[in-house]
Enzyme design. Structure first.
Site, PDB file in Angstrom:
ATOM      1  N   ALA A   9       0.822  -1.209   0.000  1.00 47.53           N
ATOM      2  CA  ALA A   9       0.000   0.000   0.000  1.00 47.53           C
ATOM      3  C   ALA A   9       0.853   1.256   0.000  1.00 47.53           C
ATOM      4  CB  ALA A   9      -0.923   0.004   1.214  1.00 47.53           C
ATOM      5  N   HIS A  10       0.367   2.279  -0.676  1.00 46.68           N
ATOM      6  CA  HIS A  10       1.010   3.593  -0.675  1.00 46.68           C
ATOM      7  C   HIS A  10       0.989   4.143   0.752  1.00 46.68           C
ATOM      8  CE1 HIS A  10       1.572   7.900  -1.502  1.00 46.68           C
ATOM      9  NE2 HIS A  10       2.078   7.538  -2.666  1.00 46.68           N
ATOM     10  N   PRO A  11       2.030   4.880   1.159  1.00 41.76           N
ATOM     11  CA  PRO A  11       2.078   5.344   2.552  1.00 41.76           C
ATOM     12  C   PRO A  11       1.034   6.386   2.920  1.00 41.76           C
ATOM     13  CG  PRO A  11       3.911   6.248   1.295  1.00 41.76           C
ATOM     14  CD  PRO A  11       3.275   5.192   0.433  1.00 41.76           C
ATOM     15  N   PHE A  26      -4.556   2.709  -2.663  1.00 37.61           N
ATOM     16  CA  PHE A  26      -3.542   2.626  -3.720  1.00 37.61           C
ATOM     17  C   PHE A  26      -2.633   1.466  -3.335  1.00 37.61           C
ATOM     18  CE2 PHE A  26      -1.650   5.566  -7.073  1.00 37.61           C
ATOM     19  CZ  PHE A  26      -0.960   4.544  -7.693  1.00 37.61           C
TER      20      PHE A  26
END
Length: 404
Positions: free
Chosen positions: A229-231, A236
């Site tokens: 996952a995007h931070p 996303f």
């Protein structure tokens, strides 16, 4: 003419990072003369298993097409004299060695400027030519650990993990190529060359980008995330379908709005808990399990057939075989072929670097020392001079025949 057809680069390169950087310059037309040390059998990349035979390996082919090879022993006076003659008629000296080695073997700008004031000396090293680690060898695995990459890669419950590809090496090669080209531009403008002190460590640290900025300015502590996952952008990440995985990315609010309609969950779009990037981030532990449950009900192809037409950024998580046969890969002419005396036809990936409509021509990687005759002919050596250099060990071990 090819974009770099008027550029000659003497390259003391080995293995992956250095040869990867000069590969793109060679594909653009630069004459990359690969200096190989006969005392160690040339570039160690020639011997990388599992697909190797003698001094040929598919690893070596990957990084050395369109180059010429000269087997040259720089430790001998005769070999050094050939090298210095090459410097006089070249634009750059390029290397990827340990940080203290360029000065030791005399390939820095201060060592060579008397021969060619406009020479550009680009040294791609593990840790640079200054600092406490300058004398240490630098390898991709080690640098991914030192630069913090492994601490943010992998599953939250798993061990620190390196990237599946040697991205520090390859990124370092690109950085070196950019630095070298910058130096060439300045040298042709001003008539004065100089050193490019480029390192894999600097490259790896610079690629920490915005998480580093967040940490330096706001104390942000990066962590490994579930399903890549995007931070900060939610959702996303990777989602598991019934037959594989796909990536779904909502980098803009409009993509989130389209996503909830495409997957048949407009109620999520109307939920005030998920009304903005910030709120979705705060409530990701509620939202993401809901989305995971949705995607787990059907196939990758099914979801992509809905998300693509809806304008939601998405794609399958391919294995290497699928990536190489992806229609877009073929449409972009990314698979190229060269003829080879051992492997017959070698298929590999094209350089992504392009300029103009002209397509690069591809020539197999050279055999060690294959281009000696043509390179020394370019230097104007006559047969007697070449024979004398052979007897003096310039090109490697002196044989009885060479003494004859």
């Amino acid at each position: 003419m090819k974009p770099l057809e008027d550029v000659r680069i003497i390259s003391l390169e080995q293995y992956g990072a250095g040869p990867f950087g000069s590969l793109h310059l060679a594909d653009l037309g630069a004459d990359v003369i690969k200096i190989e040390d006969p005392n160690v059998g040339g570039d160690v990349g020639r011997y990388v298993p599992p697909f190797n035979e003698g001094e040929d390996s598919l690893f070596f082919e990957t990084f050395n097409r369109n180059k010429r090879s000269l087997s040259l022993d720089l430790s001998t006076p005769a070999g050094r004299s050939v090298f210095e003659d090459l410097v006089k008629s070249s634009d750059a000296v390029y290397s990827n060695l340990r940080g203290d080695v360029p000065a030791k073997i005399g390939i820095t700008y201060d060592d060579l400027k008397h021969l060619n004031p406009a020479i550009v000396c680009c040294s791609l090293t593990g840790f640079g030519m200054t600092g406490p680690r300058a004398k240490e060898p630098g390898y991709d695995y080690i640098l991914q650990g030192l630069a913090g990459w492994m601490s943010v890669t992998g599953d939250p419950d798993g061990p620190p993990t390196k990237s599946g590809l040697s991205l520090v090496d390859y990124s370092g090669g690109f950085v070196a190529a950019i630095s070298l080209l910058s130096g060439l531009h300045a040298a042709r403008r001003d008539g004065v060359g100089g050193d490019c002190d480029v390192s894999l460590y600097d490259t790896a640290m610079s690629l920490l980008t915005y998480p580093a900025t967040w940490h330096l300015n706001a104390g942000f502590e990066p962590v490994r995330t579930k399903n890549s996952a995007h931070p900060s952008l939610v959702p996303f990440q990777a989602f598991e379908a019934t037959d594989g995985w796909l990536i779904v990315g909502c980098a803009k609010e409009k993509f989130w709005e389209r996503l909830v309609v495409a997957i048949g969950r407009p109620d999520l779009g109307a939920d005030p808990r998920f009304a903005s990037f910030s709120l979705r981030g705060q409530n990701k532990d509620v939202l993401l399990p809901m989305l995971e449950d949705v995607f787990a009900t059907d196939t990758v192809a099914h979801w992509l057939s809905l998300l693509g037409p809806a304008g939601v950024p998405s794609g399958p998580i391919n294995d290497v075989a699928h990536a190489l046969t992806e229609p877009h890969t073929l449409a972009r002419n990314l698979i190229v072929e060269t003829e080879h005396p051992v492997y017959d036809t070698v298929r590999q990936l094209a350089s992504p670097v392009n300029f103009g409509p002209q397509r690069p021509e591809y020539r197999r990687a050279p055999q060690r020392g294959e281009n000696l005759e043509e390179i020394v002919a370019d230097l104007g050596y006559d047969e007697e001079t070449i024979a004398s250099l052979r007897r003096s060990g310039a090109f490697g071990e002196v044989t009885a025949e060479a003494h004859a």
